[in-house]
Design a protein around this motif. Structure first.
Motif, short mmCIF file in Angstrom:
data_model
loop_
_atom_site.label_atom_id
_atom_site.label_comp_id
_atom_site.label_asym_id
_atom_site.label_seq_id
_atom_site.Cartn_x
_atom_site.Cartn_y
_atom_site.Cartn_z
N ALA A 202 0.81 -1.11 -0.04
CA ALA A 202 0.10 -0.01 0.12
C ALA A 202 0.72 1.20 -0.15
CB ALA A 202 -0.86 0.05 1.17
N THR A 203 0.58 2.01 -0.73
CA THR A 203 1.21 3.46 -0.73
C THR A 203 0.62 4.66 -0.35
OG1 THR A 203 0.50 3.76 -3.33
CG2 THR A 203 2.60 2.59 -2.95
N ALA A 204 1.14 5.65 0.33
CA ALA A 204 0.61 6.73 0.75
C ALA A 204 1.43 7.91 0.13
CB ALA A 204 0.66 6.75 2.05
N SER A 205 0.80 8.91 -0.34
CA SER A 205 1.30 10.21 -0.93
C SER A 205 0.91 11.31 0.15
CB SER A 205 1.00 10.37 -2.25
OG SER A 205 1.17 9.27 -2.96
N ASN A 206 0.92 12.49 -0.44
CA ASN A 206 0.77 13.67 0.30
C ASN A 206 -0.67 13.84 0.67
OD1 ASN A 206 3.55 14.36 0.76
ND2 ASN A 206 3.59 15.44 -1.14
N GLY A 207 -1.47 12.95 1.24
CA GLY A 207 -2.90 12.99 1.29
C GLY A 207 -3.23 11.98 2.44
N ASN A 208 -4.71 11.89 2.32
CA ASN A 208 -5.08 11.01 3.56
C ASN A 208 -5.54 9.67 2.87
OD1 ASN A 208 -5.75 13.24 5.08
ND2 ASN A 208 -7.24 14.18 3.78
N GLN A 209 -5.33 9.08 1.76
CA GLN A 209 -5.65 7.85 1.42
C GLN A 209 -4.36 7.03 1.19
OE1 GLN A 209 -8.34 7.84 -2.28
NE2 GLN A 209 -8.70 10.09 -1.70
N PHE A 210 -4.69 5.64 1.16
CA PHE A 210 -3.54 4.65 1.02
C PHE A 210 -4.10 3.99 -0.23
CE2 PHE A 210 -1.82 4.76 5.22
CZ PHE A 210 -2.59 5.26 5.86
N TYR A 211 -3.37 3.42 -1.13
CA TYR A 211 -3.48 2.77 -2.43
C TYR A 211 -3.11 1.36 -2.31
CZ TYR A 211 -4.86 7.38 -3.89
OH TYR A 211 -5.39 8.71 -3.77
N PHE A 212 -3.60 0.43 -2.59
CA PHE A 212 -3.29 -1.07 -2.20
C PHE A 212 -3.40 -1.74 -3.62
CE2 PHE A 212 -3.97 -1.87 2.08
CZ PHE A 212 -4.37 -1.03 2.86
N GLY A 213 -2.13 -2.34 -3.54
CA GLY A 213 -1.89 -3.34 -4.80
C GLY A 213 -2.89 -4.51 -5.00
N THR A 214 -2.85 -5.37 -5.81
CA THR A 214 -3.61 -6.42 -6.34
C THR A 214 -3.35 -7.78 -5.53
OG1 THR A 214 -2.38 -6.90 -8.22
CG2 THR A 214 -4.47 -5.62 -8.33
N GLY A 215 -2.16 -7.65 -4.67
CA GLY A 215 -1.74 -8.85 -3.74
C GLY A 215 -0.92 -9.95 -4.44
N THR A 216 -0.28 -10.55 -3.61
CA THR A 216 0.48 -11.69 -3.98
C THR A 216 -0.08 -13.14 -2.97
OG1 THR A 216 2.38 -10.58 -4.81
CG2 THR A 216 2.73 -12.91 -4.40
N SER A 217 -0.38 -13.95 -3.56
CA SER A 217 -0.85 -14.87 -2.94
C SER A 217 0.19 -16.22 -2.61
CB SER A 217 -2.21 -15.80 -3.38
OG SER A 217 -2.43 -16.92 -2.92
N LEU A 218 0.61 -16.30 -1.37
CA LEU A 218 1.61 -16.94 -1.10
C LEU A 218 1.52 -18.46 -0.45
CD1 LEU A 218 5.00 -17.70 -0.70
CD2 LEU A 218 4.63 -16.46 1.55
N THR A 219 1.90 -19.60 -0.96
CA THR A 219 1.58 -20.83 -0.29
C THR A 219 3.04 -21.30 -0.04
OG1 THR A 219 -0.38 -21.13 -1.69
CG2 THR A 219 0.58 -23.22 -0.51
N VAL A 220 2.99 -21.85 1.24
CA VAL A 220 4.27 -22.35 1.79
C VAL A 220 3.74 -23.97 2.22
CG1 VAL A 220 6.21 -22.52 3.52
CG2 VAL A 220 5.11 -20.28 2.87
N ILE A 221 4.63 -24.70 1.28
CA ILE A 221 4.11 -26.28 1.41
C ILE A 221 5.12 -26.90 2.54
CG2 ILE A 221 4.03 -28.32 0.27
CD1 ILE A 221 3.98 -26.54 -2.53
N PRO A 222 4.29 -27.51 3.67
CA PRO A 222 5.28 -28.07 4.82
C PRO A 222 6.14 -29.10 4.16
CG PRO A 222 2.74 -27.77 5.10
CD PRO A 222 3.08 -27.64 3.65
#
Lengths: 115, 110
Positions: free
Chosen positions: B90-110
């Motif tokens: 999430a990024t924040a600039s000179n304002g009140n809002q946060f801008y989120f990315g679309t995400g990475t789904s991580l799977t850790v296999i035991p």
């Protein structure tokens, strides 16, 4: 210390019905936010508030209204629900806005389905 | 839209391996934050890096920021099954809002 609490957790509505989602925070934060999360699209900001009695539009405000009558509560309303509003809704709070270098704290979401 | 993008969209690794995910954004920023989201839960803040910082560590997490390339990376070392989650920048600039990315789904296999 509960943090951010959202109610309800799940809800199914029919098209055209109205409802209000409630967000409550106990951290005395000034800023509160409502997001929706859809598959493959990340979080998109609906409305936010920089303090009691204030609200502002985010990226996707159409079809939603909000109110911040008390500092600890932020309400999100759907006046006439549409299937396109089926989503998971998250509330967040923070002590400062984005520029203030403080993290956001999130609730666990409200899963809303509109038939 | 100012939304960022994470890369890869999905990542699957064996327990004990390192996981690296990247975030690219479009505008100048004040700070960049990384969040974790477990299935069915809200986002949890992991680490914040300011625009004048280049690297930051927290436990097994290492975040780098390259403002000239408008990109950041999150490294999780010695991954565990419990690290299975989606990760968002999430990024924040000179304002009140946060801008989120679309995400990475991580799977850790035991």
């Amino acid at each position: 210390n509960a943090g951010v609490t959202q109610t309800p957790k799940f809800r199914v509505l029919k098209t055209g019905q109205s409802m209000t989602l409630l967000c409550a925070q106990d951290m005395n934060h000034e800023y509160m936010y409502w997001y929706r999360q859809d598959p493959g699209m990340g979080l998109r900001l609906i409305h936010y508030s920089v303090g009691e009695g204030t609200t502002a539009k985010g990226e996707v405000p159409d079809g939603y209204n909000v109110s911040r009558l008390k500092k600890q509560n932020f309400l999100l309303g759907l006046e006439s629900a549409a299937p396109s509003q089926t989503s998971v809704y998250f509330c967040a709070s923070s002590q400062t806005g984005g520029a203030g270098n403080q993290p956001q704290h999130f609730g666990d979401g409200t899963r809303l389905s509109i038939l | 839209s100012q939304q960022g993008e994470e890369d890869p969209q999905a990542l699957s690794i064996q327990e004990g391996e390192n996981a690296t995910m990247n975030c690219s954004y479009k505008t100048s920023i004040n700070n960049l934050q990384w969040y974790r989201q477990n299935s069915g839960r809200g986002l949890v803040h992991l680490i914040l890096i300011r625009s004048n910082e280049r690297e930051k560590h927290s436990g097994r997490l290492r975040v780098t920021l390259d403002t000239s390339k408008k990109s950041s990376s999150l490294l999780i070392t010695a991954s565990r099954a419990a690290d299975t989650a989606s990760y968002f920048c999430a990024t924040a600039s000179n304002g009140n809002q946060f801008y989120f990315g679309t995400g990475t789904s991580l799977t850790v296999i035991p």
